[in-house]
Write a protein that holds these residues in place. Structure first.
Motif, mmCIF file in Angstrom:
data_model
loop_
_atom_site.group_PDB
_atom_site.id
_atom_site.type_symbol
_atom_site.label_atom_id
_atom_site.label_comp_id
_atom_site.label_asym_id
_atom_site.label_seq_id
_atom_site.Cartn_x
_atom_site.Cartn_y
_atom_site.Cartn_z
ATOM 1 N N LEU A 92 34.636 32.248 18.508
ATOM 2 C CA LEU A 92 35.271 32.798 17.307
ATOM 3 C C LEU A 92 36.779 32.910 17.535
ATOM 4 O O LEU A 92 37.241 33.681 18.384
ATOM 5 N N LEU A 121 27.483 39.787 16.971
ATOM 6 C CA LEU A 121 28.218 38.587 17.350
ATOM 7 C C LEU A 121 28.071 38.386 18.851
ATOM 8 O O LEU A 121 28.122 39.347 19.632
ATOM 9 N N SER A 141 41.723 38.027 18.718
ATOM 10 C CA SER A 141 40.506 37.975 17.897
ATOM 11 C C SER A 141 39.897 39.356 17.746
ATOM 12 O O SER A 141 39.429 39.732 16.663
ATOM 13 N N CYS A 187 29.514 35.541 21.731
ATOM 14 C CA CYS A 187 30.223 34.326 22.107
ATOM 15 C C CYS A 187 30.641 34.450 23.562
ATOM 16 O O CYS A 187 30.585 35.533 24.151
ATOM 17 N N SER A 204 38.724 32.050 12.165
ATOM 18 C CA SER A 204 37.290 32.078 11.845
ATOM 19 C C SER A 204 36.833 33.493 11.575
ATOM 20 O O SER A 204 36.053 33.752 10.647
ATOM 21 N N LEU A 205 37.349 34.431 12.381
ATOM 22 C CA LEU A 205 36.948 35.824 12.196
ATOM 23 C C LEU A 205 37.453 36.357 10.857
ATOM 24 O O LEU A 205 36.743 37.096 10.167
#
Length: 1885
Positions: A1088, A1111, A1120, A1113, A1092-1093
């Protein structure tokens, strides 16, 4: 001249010989064994019978004149022969010098090994003479001469008599062939495979079928036959029979036959060559052995070599020689054709692993013994007269057990011997009592051999010792040195031994001895073990073992003790008791103990899990014991399914099994797979009514086997399933089954698959269907008929089509059928005909058309007609060439089918299956017959059980271009019926296809789930799916895993595990909390970025709430994370945010700490190890207190200021978790400096931060600066605990707990200084801090405060070893005044309370106190100190202290303290050892404690006279308010003194006299003074054996105790009479609040009396009537009275048979203020439990609920309302399963105060574990979860461990005795120590 001529010519001399030898039978027997060693002599005869002696002399004379003359010579020298008889004997038959010449002149003698006694021609070994060249004619002549000599030798050995088993004068002279059966692929030339060899109806002198043993088809290699049979089957007899047949010229295909026994070959000491084996060790040619051997080589195909006892060769190495290899080497070379190529080799062996020397192509023949026809044939031949024949046959036919034993030829012979002795003087049928077991049979045989009972002496034990030594060393052949002359004579006389010549090497011969049969050796060994005093019981039971006889085991040898355990078991029978007593010359107790030891070993073996061979051997042993209790125990210990694999089974084996099954109650399944079975063995199963499933799978089962089975089947009334698969049953066997199966109307399934059946047999079986009304499945060849049970009122519909295509119309009952037309090359035209046929046919359960050529059009045609077809469950169109276009055809065709439940199409796997929903009634019926499936589904009613429609289109290769066409077909299929579940996984839609699909999804209606896994999705496609959370109302859960390519969209209440159980990523095992009401979005295995976030959060803003987001990742940058946190205020519907397995930077804790200021809705933040973050949100922003935790985030001292600065912006911090970081002492200093900035009012946890003693001392130095610190707990052990609790208010006092904190002397000084300065510190705990006496003294002396109280609790190991005076002296060093002192030596605890400042006492009062003390010179100074220190002592407690010192120092010191403590109000001395002398001192001191208000003298070890002394001391304690005197020996005198003292205690409020056995008499005396205690409020008389009489006396006085509030009469003997008296006066106690009458005998009558008056007790809060034999009548009446209580808080009615009526009535009347409800073991059921749970929701104050040990099953309490005070739920041993318990587990969050959850002893599995794992992180107060004795596997335990990791504070979860392997449990516990798999609960609550 023959013997008869000699006898006629010398009649007087012969008659005299017979008379002489009749007087010396033992000598004659010994000589016969010596002269005829290889002769199979009689094993049983009358030794003094003249006819017998005459016959033996004839046989001896027939051996030749040399032998006879040697015999006469020995007779004259060894016996007392008169001179007038000796002269003619010597003159006629005496030895001569020319004996060898006469022998060479042509007198016949026994050649080869038979002639070993007396003179013979000089020995010349093969190869010792030079070889000569002979012409062909000369070679032929020499060979013919040798072959004639070989045949003559065999004829002389047998003496012209046909060999039989244990041949005796009374045994049959004919040979009865046993049942033989071919094995493997070899078959006789002219016989069917598996045929029985040997015709019992053949003529006596003809055995036609024995030729078949050498008529099989063989390769060019060697011709080898292996004859396998258990001991006693007649293998050796058959071998000798073959040699006899050959000698008689009946085996004319063989010119030469050689017979060897491995037991003799084992004795060879030198490796022989083949010629040496044939000539030197068997029979030497008269001349030219080379020429003879050459002839044998040239004609090897006509040479037969028989080797008897191959199994004994395998065991030969135990005899101490290295010759076994030589014999086996020669045997191996012969078998493989390396020696004498082309010859025939035959060997015999017991079943087991054959050595590698046996070729794999060898023909194998199984010897099965006798069947019923052969047994009768043998008996007929055995008995000569017709009367004996009839009697014997009648016994055989009426005694099944005896007939079964006779299936073994050796036992058949013994049985006939015994019957011959028993029949003349016994009544018919007596054999069943006299010969019930094999052991009894052998005992009778022993008596038959010795009617005068001469065997019952030490000779039997001596013989048994030899036998046992042989078994232990593997010896079956004994030498002269092994057996004493006395025993040898004993064995010869009674025909127990046989002797023979042994050639150990060329030219060397020895005499060998052996038991006539190996089983006889085992029998005598068993006698020795049971009766010899030299064998102890431990040694005896070592022989009670079970042997395995697998055919393919790696064990290279077979033991010799096949029957030894069975004989030991038989001797353990009660019928052998007297025999053993006589044999052992011991009493009955000695013999009985040995028999019991054997029975006990068998019982232990019966309780174990055994292999098949061992089970069979156990059943034989149990049958031999004749112990019914052991048989019942063995039968009940059997598993429900008994399987036997790959080992031979005889009729006797199945008879032993059937004998055990007779004692079993429950049904059982028998499975015989790959076992060679005796053809007639199924007859043993006659009458086995417990067998429910019977299955045989063996190529050995043929028509004869089927015929035998048919005799048993009609008698097996419970048989439901019959299997005869993989067999050789033909039309002949089927004909027997057709006649028998109609007699088995209860059969439900018959399988005849893989037999030699043809169409006529199949059709004949099909015709049987109407006669088997319960048959559901018939399997034969490749046709399987599935049938439903016949309904009673149904009639068969017309138009049914059978396999032949013919219509049949039959009136009667109907069935449903499964039709499978697989791989029948059906095409489109056939599909049309089938559709038309199906429309006319009755209902079909299943139609399978897979493997045909229907293609798209054919599948469409069948699918379109599906709604009109009568298919109840499944239509299979797999493997029919369906294409993607055909898929759309099938989808559109489904639009008219309303019963479709599931459509599964996979083009890759060629799968097309349509599943239809059953009618509700059919569903219910089918569920009952199926085992429940376990799956992890939600407690909400599963969508799959509501006749939902599922379409699975997997592996179909759909691309993005197919999306619109596919959706169009799907819309068409769901026009009339909604689509619930759609599975498009494993296609190739890609991101473009999924985006298009999301646009088309609204047209498919409200789905419940959508699976798009493995379609190659992109991030853009994920964003489009996220929009579905807002655009599609049915979407509640979206789970995306990009790396695994798993995508699920689910509706409310739909579990993902139900959609695809294989989807387990490891990180997403636990589903999000509140998943059934809130929406959730899970995105895993992605990267992310900030953009995108941002887009993701903007998309989520439109989603309705509440919303949970997870979430995961690989890593998340700070940018982020900032973006994500900044977006949180724009997501008001967010309730939970998780970042799992996502690596964050070291700055992330500060960013998360600032979230409380950024987003006030955040209530809790937890970041673990910089990779797991959880944020909890609350809509109520005004709620006070937030929680924050950063465990394992590598925080150090430089981070504290930044972190505290971020947290200081919080309004209120209720919890801060900084465990497992890197603070150390410096970090603690930094944190304490910043601490005033934090608005904390709860716990601060700094555990596992490497803080040392210096950090603790620094905290104490600065403690005055933090007045709001309430508690500090520190442990420097491996736990590394460091917690501080802060309160909102200042000045509440501080408690400091230090554990395992070792302080140096300098640190002790600092500690004392800090304690003096910290005025708010009120209590100090020092546990195992290694503080010794000097350090404690220094600490007490240095601590000094201006004012206040300080309590010190010390726990050190040395407390129990230091004397009481030493402890008192240490306490005297305290700077303050001692007000409270408590010592417990066993617990090693010391408690004291100091009051500051120290006040100097008045010198005059001190002198007055000292005047009462007994001061000795050496203690005067100490006493002055003690008086000053203890002057203000108010409470003194001593527990587990010993006052047994001889000099009385401790007791005197205690006496002086009591005398000097003028303010003492409480004194407790409990659980202590007090001598009489010490008690005198204590009593004197107590007598002067006039201000004493509380005295507890319970649980001490006193004698009755000591009790009297103590009671006397009570006379002056008139101010007592509390008196506890439990567990005292109160006799009449001591009770009188107590009553006298009580009469003065007018202020007494609490009196406890429990566990004193006062009884009714003492109660009457005690009741008399109760009116003098008007202030009494608590009265305990439990455990005092008070009955109705004593209760009546109490009842009369109780109204005079108006202040009584707690009354305990539990554990007495009060019945309904006493209860009636109590009920009459209880209303006169208006203040009564607790009434305990548990564990009495009041019954329903007494309960009803109490029920009538309980409403008249307005203040009653607690009552306990547990364990009072109360039934529903009393229980219902009692609970009806509960509506009148306003203050009732506690109800305990457990251990009564209350039943459901009481529970349902109680549910309607529970008081709303109830706090405790205990109903364990109350016979409650599911309905009552559900009713109580519903009622408890109206009790908001409930704290404890116990419904343990009730059969709740599905009635687990279901709570739906919050119970804020509930602390304990006890549902142990309630038979609760997963399905019932899931709702309770999922709703535990309704009980925020829950501390204990007890669920042990149930049927819980992984489903409940999964539910618990999800709620554990939310249970902040939970301290114990008990899940012992359940069905949780390693997976469930792993789920629980993951739940603990999520943040649960539960200290322990008990998981002992669940199906989890030890190594797995250890691994799980190492990962999560809070999982406890031990048997003992280590937790201390």
């Amino acid at each position: 001249m023959d013997a008869e001529s000699i006898r006629l010519n010398n009649e007087n001399l012969w008659a005299w010989l017979v008379r002489l030898l009749s007087k010396n039978p033992e000598w004659l027997s010994a000589k016969l064994r010596s002269f005829l060693p290889t002769m199979d002599l009689d094993c049983s005869y009358e030794p003094s019978n003249p006819e017998v002696i005459h016959r033996q002399l004839n046989r001896l004379f027939a051996q030749g004149m040399a032998t006879w003359k040697s015999f006469i010579n020995d007779l004259c020298f060894e016996l007392d022969v008169p001179l007038d008889m000796e002269i003619p004997l010597v003159s006629i038959w005496g030895p001569r010098d020319e004996f060898s010449k006469q022998l060479g002149a042509g007198e016949e003698s026994c050649p080869g090994p038979q002639l070993y006694h007396g003179a013979k021609r000089p020995f010349q070994s093969y190869g010792s003479s030079p070889r000569r060249k002979n012409s062909k004619k000369q070679q032929l002549e020499l060979a013919k001469k040798y072959l004639k000599l070989l045949k003559t030798s065999a004829q002389q050995w047998h003496g012209g008599v046909c060999p039989g088993a244990w041949l005796t004068p009374h045994s049959p002279q004919t040979y009865i062939p046993p049942v033989l059966q071919w094995s493997r692929a070899t078959a006789p030339l002219d016989a069917q495979e598996g045929a029985t060899l040997g015709d019992p109806e053949a003529a006596d002198n003809i055995d036609v079928s024995i030729q078949d043993l050498f008529s099989f088809k063989a390769h060019k290699g060697p011709r080898v036959t292996v004859l396998l049979g258990k001991a006693g089957m007649g293998k050796t007899t058959l071998a000798y029979r073959l040699r006899w047949r050959w000698a008689q010229g009946q085996l004319d295909r063989f010119q030469a036959l050689f017979l060897f026994e491995f037991r003799q070959l084992n004795m060879i000491t030198q490796l022989p060559t083949l010629p040496q084996l044939l000539f030197d060790l068997y029979l030497m040619p008269e001349s030219e052995p080379d020429a003879v051997f050459q002839y044998l080589k040239e004609n090897a195909q006509e040479v037969l070599l028989i080797f008897d006892g191959l199994d004994e060769a395998l065991h030969a190495d135990s005899v101490g020689t290295d010759n076994a290899g030589s014999a086996l080497t020669l045997f191996s070379e012969l078998c493989h054709g390396n020696l004498l190529p082309g010859c025939w080799v035959m060997t015999t062996s017991r079943p087991g692993k054959l050595p590698s020397c046996v070729p794999t192509e060898a023909a194998t023949v199984h010897m099965w013994g006798f069947d019923g026809l052969r047994v009768e044939k043998y008996v007929t031949c055995f008995f000569s007269d017709l009367l004996s024949q009839e009697l014997a046959l009648k016994e055989m036919r009426t005694n099944a057990r005896l007939r079964g034993m006779c299936a073994i030829p050796a036992l058949c012979t013994v049985t006939c011997f015994c019957l011959r002795r028993l029949l003349p003087g016994s009544s018919p049928g007596q054999s069943a009592a006299l010969l019930p077991t094999i052991t009894q049979l052998y005992l009778q045989m022993v008596e038959t051999f010795s009617p005068s009972e001469t065997l019952l002496d030490t000779s039997i034990l001596g013989f048994g010792k030899v036998a046992l030594r042989g078994l232990d060393t593997g010896k079956v052949v004994f030498s002269v040195e092994d057996i004493s002359p006395q025993l040898m004579s004993f064995g010869a006389v009674h025909s127990l031994l046989t002797s023979f010549c042994i050639h150990t090497r060329p030219g060397h011969e020895e005499i060998g001895y052996a038991f006539v049969h190996l089983s006889l050796q085992e029998f005598f060994a068993a006698l020795y073990l049971m009766a010899s005093h030299t064998v102890d019981k431990d040694t005896l039971v070592e022989y009670v073992t079970l042997n395995s006889h697998w055919v393919l085991r790696t064990k290279g040898r077979l033991g010799l003790s096949d029957h030894l355990p069975a004989f030991l078991a038989g001797l353990a029978s009660h019928t052998c008791h007297m025999f053993l007593c006589q044999l052992a010359q011991q009493d009955r107790a000695w013999v009985g103990s040995r028999q019991a030891a054997v029975i006990q070993v068998l019982r232990k073996l019966a309780s174990r899990k055994l292999t098949g061979p061992k089970m069979i051997e156990l059943y034989h042993c149990v049958a031999e014991t004749q112990d019914l209790e052991l048989a019942r125990f063995t039968a009940q210990s059997l598993p429900s399914r008994l399987s036997f694999h790959n080992f031979p089974l005889t009729h006797a084996d199945l008879a032993a099994l059937a004998n055990i099954l007779e004692h079993r109650d429950d049904p059982i399944h028998l499975d015989f797979d790959g076992c060679p079975l005796e053809p007639h063995c199924p007859e043993a199963l006659v009458g086995c009514g417990q067998v429910e499933n019977l299955s045989f799978k063996s190529r050995k089962c043929g028509d004869a086997f089927a015929e035998a089975l048919c005799r048993s089947l009609p008698t097996m009334g419970s048989l439901k399933t019959l299997g005869l698969t993989g067999s050789r049953i033909t039309a002949q066997g089927i004909s027997h089954l057709i006649q028998t199966l109609p007699l088995c109307s209860q059969l439900e399934e018959v399988s005849l698959h893989d037999n030699q059946l043809k169409d006529p047999e199949v059709l004949s079986l099909v015709e049987l269907l109407p006669s088997l009304p319960k048959l559901q499945k018939l399997e034969e060849l490749d046709l399987i008929f599935y049938l439903s049970p016949v309904t009673e009122t149904a009639t068969q519909q017309s138009g049914a089509s059978d396999v032949q295509g013919k219509d049949s119309l039959k009136e009667g009952q109907s069935r449903s059928l499964q039709l499978r037309l697989q791989k029948c090359q059906l095409r489109i035209r056939d599909a049309e005909a089938l559709v038309e046929l199906f429309q006319k046919s009755p209902q079909l359960e299943e139609v399978n058309l897979s493997g045909n050529h229907l293609e798209d059009d054919g599948c469409r045609l069948v699918a379109e007609a599906a709604s009109q077809l009568h298919i109840a469950q499944k239509l299979d169109l797999s493997d029919n060439g369906l294409s993607q276009t055909g898929v759309t055809y099938v989808l559109k065709a489904m639009s008219t089918c309303g019963t479709l439940e599931d459509l599964h199409i996979s083009l890759l796997n060629n799968t097309v299956v349509l599943t239809f929903a059953q009618e509700p009634r059919e569903q219910e019926g089918s569920c009952k017959g199926r085992a429940p499936l376990i799956s992890f589904v939600s407690p909400v009613t599963s969508e799959l059980s509501q006749r939902s429609r599922r379409i699975r289109l997997t592996h179909c290769g759909f691309l993005a271009k197919h999306t619109e066409t596919l959706c169009e077909a799907l819309r068409a299929s769901c026009q009339t019926h909604n689509l619930d579940h759609l599975d498009l996984s494993d296609n190739s839609l890609g991101g473009k296809g999924v985006i298009l699909l999301t646009e088309l999804l609204p047209g498919l209606g409200p789905l419940k789930s959508l699976n798009l896994s493995r379609n190659g999705l992109s991030m853009d496609a994920v964003f489009s799916l996220v929009q579905c959370l807002s655009s599609l109302q049915w979407v509640f859960h979206l789970d995306v895993s990009l790396e695994s390519d798993c995508i699920f969209l689910r509706g409310a209440g739909t579990s993902r595990d139900a959609l695809e159980p294989k989807f387990q990523t490891g990180v997403q095992v636990l589903e999000l909390s509140q998943r059934y009401t809130s929406r959730s979005f899970c995105l895993q295995e992605c990267q992310l970025e900030p953009t995108s976030l941002t887009f993701l959060c903007a998309t989520l803003e439109k989603s309705p709430g509440p919303l949970e987001v997870q979430l995961s990742c690989k890593s998340l940058s700070d940018d982020s994370l900032k973006i994500l946190l900044q977006c949180l205020p724009q997501l008001p519907q967010l309730s939970l945010l998780q970042l799992r397995h996502t690596v964050l930077s070291s700055r992330s804790p500060f960013l998360l700490a600032d979230i409380f200021n950024l987003c006030p809705r955040v209530r809790k933040v937890t970041l673990r190890s910089l990779c797991h973050a959880v944020l909890h949100f609350d809509s109520n922003e005004e709620q006070e207190g937030v929680c924050c935790g950063f465990p394992g985030c590598s925080l150090s001292q430089e981070h504290m200021e930044t972190l505290c600065c971020a947290l200081s912006k919080c309004n209120a911090l209720s919890q801060l978790d900084l465990t497992d970081n890197l603070l150390g002492d410096i970090g603690l200093r930094c944190l304490l400096e910043c601490l005033p900035q934090l608005p904390i009012s709860g716990w601060l946890d700094l555990s596992h931060n490497n803080i040392s003693q210096e950090g603790i001392l620094y905290l104490l130095e600065t403690l005055p600066s933090y007045p709001n610190i309430q508690e500090v707990s520190v442990s420097l052990s491996s736990e590394q605990i460091f917690r501080m609790c802060f309160s909102k208010k200042e000045g509440a006092g501080t408690s400091l707990r230090l554990c395992e904190c070792s302080f140096s002397p300098e640190q002790v000084s600092k500690l004392a200084s800090s304690l003096s300065q910290a005025q708010q510190l009120t209590e100090l705990w020092l546990t195992k801090c290694h503080l010794d006496l000097p350090q404690l003294t220094m600490l007490l002396n240095l601590v000094n405060r201006p004012t206040g109280l300080l309590g010190l609790r010390l726990e050190e190991p040395w407390v129990d070893s230091v004397s009481l005076p030493a402890l008192m002296e240490v306490c005297a060093q305290a700077s303050g005044c001692l007000t409270e002192l408590s010592i417990s030596e066993i617990q090693r605890k010391l408690w004291l309370q100091l009051e500051f400042p120290h006040q100097e006492g008045n010198s005059d009062s001190m002198a007055l106190r000292l005047a009462h003390c007994d001061l000795e010179t050496e203690h005067s100074h100490l006493m002055i100190q003690l008086v000053e220190t203890y002057a203000r002592l108010q409470q003194l407690s001593l527990s587990q202290v010993s006052f047994n010192d001889n000099d009385g120092t401790s007791s005197k010191l205690l006496q002086n303290i009591l005398l000097s403590s003028c303010e003492l109000k409480s004194f407790r001395l409990t659980f202590s050892q007090v001598s009489t002398k010490s008690l005198t001192h204590l009593a004197f001191g107590l007598g002067h404690c006039h201000h004493l208000e509380e005295l507890d003298f319970s649980n001490n070890s006193l004698r009755e006279e000591d009790t009297e002394l103590l009671m006397g001391a009570l006379q002056g304690t008139c101010r007592l308010k509390k008196l506890h005197l439990s567990f005292l020996p109160l006799g009449a005198s001591s009770l009188a003194l107590l009553i006298q003292g009580l009469s003065r205690m007018t202020l007494l409020q609490d009196l406890c006299l429990s566990h004193n056995q006062i009884g009714d008499v003492g109660t009457q005396c005690l009741a008399a003074i109760l009116p003098k205690l008007p202030e009494l409020r608590k009265f305990d008389l439990s455990h005092n054996q008070i009955g109705d009489v004593g209760t009546q006396c109490l009842a009369a006085i109780l109204p005079k105790l108006p202040e009584l509030r707690k009354f305990n009469l539990s554990h007495n003997q009060i019945g309904h009479v006493g209860t009636q008296c109590l009920a009459a006066i209880l209303p006169k106690l208006p203040e009564l609040r607790k009434f305990d009458l548990s564990r009495n005998q009041i019954g329903d009558v007494g309960t009803q009396c109490l029920a009538a008056i309980l409403p008249k007790l307005p203040e009653l809060r607690k009552f306990d009537l547990s364990g009072n034999r109360i039934g529903p009548a009393g229980g219902v009446q009692l609970v009806k009275s509960l509506t009148h209580f306003e203050h009732l808080e506690e109800i305990k009615l457990g251990n009564n048979a209350l039943g459901e009526p009481t529970a349902l009535e109680l549910a309607q009347r529970l008081p709303p203020q109830l706090r405790v409800l205990c109903l364990p073991s109350s016979h409650l059921g599911p309905e009552g439990a559900l009713g109580l749970a519903q009622a408890l929701e109206q009790c908001p104050h409930i704290e404890e609920v116990s419904l343990a040990e009730n059969n709740l099953a599905g009635g687990v309490p279901r709570f739906s309302k919050r119970l804020p005070l509930l602390r304990q739920i006890d549902l142990e041993f309630c038979k609760i399963e997963d399905q019932a318990a899931r709702h309770l587990a999922a709703n535990l969050t309704l009980f925020p105060a829950l501390e204990k959850l007890l669920l042990s002893g149930n049927l819980l599995g992984d489903e409940v574990a999964a539910e618990l794992a999800q709620v554990l992180p939310q249970m902040g107060q939970l301290k114990k979860v008990n899940l012992e004795w359940n069905r949780i596997t390693a997976r469930g335990a792993q789920l629980l461990a993951q739940g603990l990791v999520q943040g649960s504070c539960v200290p322990v979860i008990r998981l002992w005795n669940n199906p989890i392997l030890n190594d797995v449990a250890q691994s799980l516990q190492s990962q999560e120590p809070r999982l406890d798999f031990s048997i003992t609960d280590q937790q201390t609550l």
